[in-house]
Design a protein around this motif. Sequence first.
Motif, PDB file in Angstrom:
ATOM      1  N   TRP A   1       6.061   5.656   5.638  1.00 56.60           N
ATOM      2  CA  TRP A   1       6.053   5.389   4.192  1.00 56.60           C
ATOM      3  C   TRP A   1       7.371   4.763   3.751  1.00 56.60           C
ATOM      4  O   TRP A   1       7.420   3.898   2.876  1.00 56.60           O
ATOM      5  N   ARG A   2       8.446   5.219   4.363  1.00 53.07           N
ATOM      6  CA  ARG A   2       9.751   4.636   4.017  1.00 53.07           C
ATOM      7  C   ARG A   2       9.778   3.155   4.397  1.00 53.07           C
ATOM      8  O   ARG A   2      10.340   2.334   3.676  1.00 53.07           O
TER       9      ARG A   2
ATOM     10  N   THR B   1       0.044   2.139  13.486  1.00 56.33           N
ATOM     11  CA  THR B   1      -0.911   1.025  13.536  1.00 56.33           C
ATOM     12  C   THR B   1      -1.301   0.561  12.135  1.00 56.33           C
ATOM     13  O   THR B   1      -1.388  -0.639  11.866  1.00 56.33           O
ATOM     14  N   GLU B   2      -1.521   1.521  11.241  1.00 55.87           N
ATOM     15  CA  GLU B   2      -1.971   1.168   9.894  1.00 55.87           C
ATOM     16  C   GLU B   2      -0.908   0.331   9.170  1.00 55.87           C
ATOM     17  O   GLU B   2      -1.210  -0.707   8.570  1.00 55.87           O
TER      18      GLU B   2
ATOM     19  N   VAL C   1       0.832  -1.206   0.000  1.00 54.10           N
ATOM     20  CA  VAL C   1       0.000   0.000   0.000  1.00 54.10           C
ATOM     21  C   VAL C   1       0.871   1.263   0.000  1.00 54.10           C
ATOM     22  O   VAL C   1       0.692   2.154   0.841  1.00 54.10           O
ATOM     23  N   CYS C   2       1.802   1.331  -0.911  1.00 54.71           N
ATOM     24  CA  CYS C   2       2.591   2.572  -1.000  1.00 54.71           C
ATOM     25  C   CYS C   2       2.517   3.174  -2.397  1.00 54.71           C
ATOM     26  O   CYS C   2       3.296   4.056  -2.745  1.00 54.71           O
ATOM     27  N   GLY C   3       1.546   2.692  -3.195  1.00 57.42           N
ATOM     28  CA  GLY C   3       1.412   3.176  -4.569  1.00 57.42           C
ATOM     29  C   GLY C   3       1.117   4.652  -4.670  1.00 57.42           C
ATOM     30  O   GLY C   3       1.576   5.312  -5.607  1.00 57.42           O
ATOM     31  N   GLU C   4       0.383   5.194  -3.695  1.00 60.87           N
ATOM     32  CA  GLU C   4       0.012   6.611  -3.823  1.00 60.87           C
ATOM     33  C   GLU C   4       1.228   7.543  -3.669  1.00 60.87           C
ATOM     34  O   GLU C   4       1.156   8.717  -3.988  1.00 60.87           O
ATOM     35  N   ARG C   5       2.337   6.998  -3.165  1.00 57.25           N
ATOM     36  CA  ARG C   5       3.564   7.811  -3.053  1.00 57.25           C
ATOM     37  C   ARG C   5       4.632   7.328  -4.038  1.00 57.25           C
ATOM     38  O   ARG C   5       5.807   7.598  -3.843  1.00 57.25           O
TER      39      ARG C   5
ATOM     40  N   ARG D   1       1.193  -7.192   8.764  1.00 50.91           N
ATOM     41  CA  ARG D   1       0.648  -8.491   9.198  1.00 50.91           C
ATOM     42  C   ARG D   1      -0.133  -9.159   8.068  1.00 50.91           C
ATOM     43  O   ARG D   1      -0.049 -10.371   7.875  1.00 50.91           O
ATOM     44  N   ARG D   2      -0.889  -8.355   7.339  1.00 49.09           N
ATOM     45  CA  ARG D   2      -1.638  -8.908   6.192  1.00 49.09           C
ATOM     46  C   ARG D   2      -0.675  -9.453   5.149  1.00 49.09           C
ATOM     47  O   ARG D   2      -0.881 -10.511   4.569  1.00 49.09           O
ATOM     48  N   LEU D   3       0.408  -8.696   4.938  1.00 47.50           N
ATOM     49  CA  LEU D   3       1.390  -9.109   3.930  1.00 47.50           C
ATOM     50  C   LEU D   3       2.032 -10.440   4.329  1.00 47.50           C
ATOM     51  O   LEU D   3       2.165 -11.349   3.498  1.00 47.50           O
ATOM     52  N   ILE D   4       2.405 -10.538   5.586  1.00 46.89           N
ATOM     53  CA  ILE D   4       3.048 -11.779   6.033  1.00 46.89           C
ATOM     54  C   ILE D   4       2.081 -12.954   5.900  1.00 46.89           C
ATOM     55  O   ILE D   4       2.460 -14.047   5.452  1.00 46.89           O
TER      56      ILE D   4
END
Lengths: 310, 385
Positions: free
Chosen positions: A144-145, A172-173, A128-132, A179-182
């Motif tokens: 973000w980094r 938290t986000e 979820v880092c596409g917007e940057r 966690r979802r990725l793992i």
Amino acid sequence: MAVERTEAVLHLAKATRRYGDRAALDQVDLELEEGEVYALIGRNGAGKSTLAKAAIGALALDEGSVRVLGADPSRDRYVRREIGVAPQEIALYLHLTVAENLDVFAALAGVSRAERGAAVARAMDETVCGERAAERLENLSSGWRRRANLAAAIVHRPRLLVLDEPTEGLDTETLLILRRLIARLRADRTAILLISHNAEDVAVLADRLGVMEAGRLTVEGRPAELMAWAFGGRTELVVRLSAAAPLVEPILAARGLVASDQGLCWSGMVVDALAQAREIEMALRSVDVELRELTVHPPGLDALIGWATG
Amino acid sequence: MILVMVRVMALGLWRDRAGLVLVFVLPPLVFIVFATVFSAGASGRLDIRVGVVDQIGGADSQRLVDSLQRRLGGRLTRSPNVAALEDAIESGQVDAGLVLHGDLADASTPVTVLNHPGRKAAGEVLTAQVNAAVGEDLPELMLRREVARLAPLLALTPDQVRRSAGMPPGPASTPPFAAQRILPGGDPLVIYYAGAVSILFLMFTAMQGAMSLIDERRAGLWLRLGLSTGGVAPLLGGRMLWLTALGVIQALVLFQIAAAVYGVPVLTNVPAWSATAVCAAAASAGIALALAAACNTRDQAQPVSTFTFLILAAIGGSMAPRFLMPEALQTLGWLTPHTWAIEAYQTVLWRGLVNTTVLEAWTVLAGFAGVGFLAALWLEARRRL
């Protein structure tokens, strides 16, 4: 060269590395299967990061061997593209954008030019880092980094992923994203070596747990089994007094509690903690000592590390 | 993989405006300063300040002062007397002084040049300017002096001598005995400093780029980069290629300015110049990469590289011309890439030759590049494991 899927993803046998007289790794055996999350815990300097470096072939061993999918990653370069690593630091080029960074690391991992665009887009989507994507790292916040750092580790779809303290400083986000990725990578049969201090991460994410102490893997097993084995039915009991009271010391010591904070705090692992707590409360009342706090909770990772390292 | 690293480093420089100024603006500026100083010397245009005392106050002395005023471009001042002029020289207000004290057409030495023992060169320049002024702007004066000197030998009648004294002022009627023709080609000292400043800054530029190795190591990037399927060699190879290309571009900018401002003949020697520039840039890149690979931190690399490069530059002739150095230092200079680069540029651009000196220089510079790169590879491979 195609990599066979029959071997354990990671296999360390008697891995030993010494710096002078000190053994940073001492006869470590470790095996990690497809789709398994292995958490490595231990005190600072116990050898966790050294083991991680050895696992990816970035550290020469004095004794023993490392195999990733049956190959030695320090010599057999083709197997390196099956490894992803997210170091604790932000291991990215700050002057490049998120997308440029991912493109660089995909290229270095051997992803072809034709596939690179899709690989970068997928990694950004999963973290979820596409917007940057078009922003330079130097202009992004640490959260973000961290996402970009993770994305760079998975952009080439590795089969072994090494995450060194991935939750350090996460909001938290981003923690939820991780966690979802793992969970998704585990479902996708990726083997994950997770180095973490965070008890909650380990409890939630890890299939197996290893405790390191002075370069040795002292204890290994499934988290719930290890807790049961280490502590049985015992629970941690903490008693805080408003003032030191020599009269009550024999009462507390007799229950196996140990003093700290100049006799104001007493704690220890006890069986049937609730009954013990009631008795302690009554005993303190009988000698007119004010009880400030009395807590009972299940043992955490710190207690497990303490137990495993004596 | 090599090109990936080249792209990473190129974007790094492109997005660093301060870095661009340091790489492409500072070296030409420093070169222009050196070249201006030394090209003036070579062309005889030394800007000295002169004080003059005219004790004669005649028409001829006034013409001489006017001629000098034109030649010195307004840096000539009048002093009321010799004592004031001596004070002005002593205090450094003027570099040399001129006292007109005798009949210019008659007296044996009518003019005295005063100069300070610490600035003898200024006196030499002023003497030359006075002789040139008299010879070119007051030729009849010289003729009168000669007639007066030769009259007894030639048995001239008093009338003949008087007639020569009555000659009107004007240009010399006799043609000069010898004429000068300046051959085409760059000023050797300007070419020298173009090469000297170029190699000096190449080293610093390469080191700035090479120090990204240290940053990557400390940021954990090297761990991730180490997983590249090509290993360490292409990662360092990419850097070597980029730093060499950057060095050539930097040299190109500097030499183009040298060509445009000082007429250094780069365009007529493009192939040999290019080979020299590539070898010099590669040598700088190799040395810088080896130093960066040997150092653990920027704090370590910064002073080590500055010390090394300044010493090499001083010995190698980047700061002062080598022909001014003692023999031993000149010999020592051949151990530095600076001397070889300067020699190659000079031979190629001044003499227009590709001789054994140039071929040797290319070989030595390529050797510095190769040894530096291999040392960097070895050090990084050792560090990694």
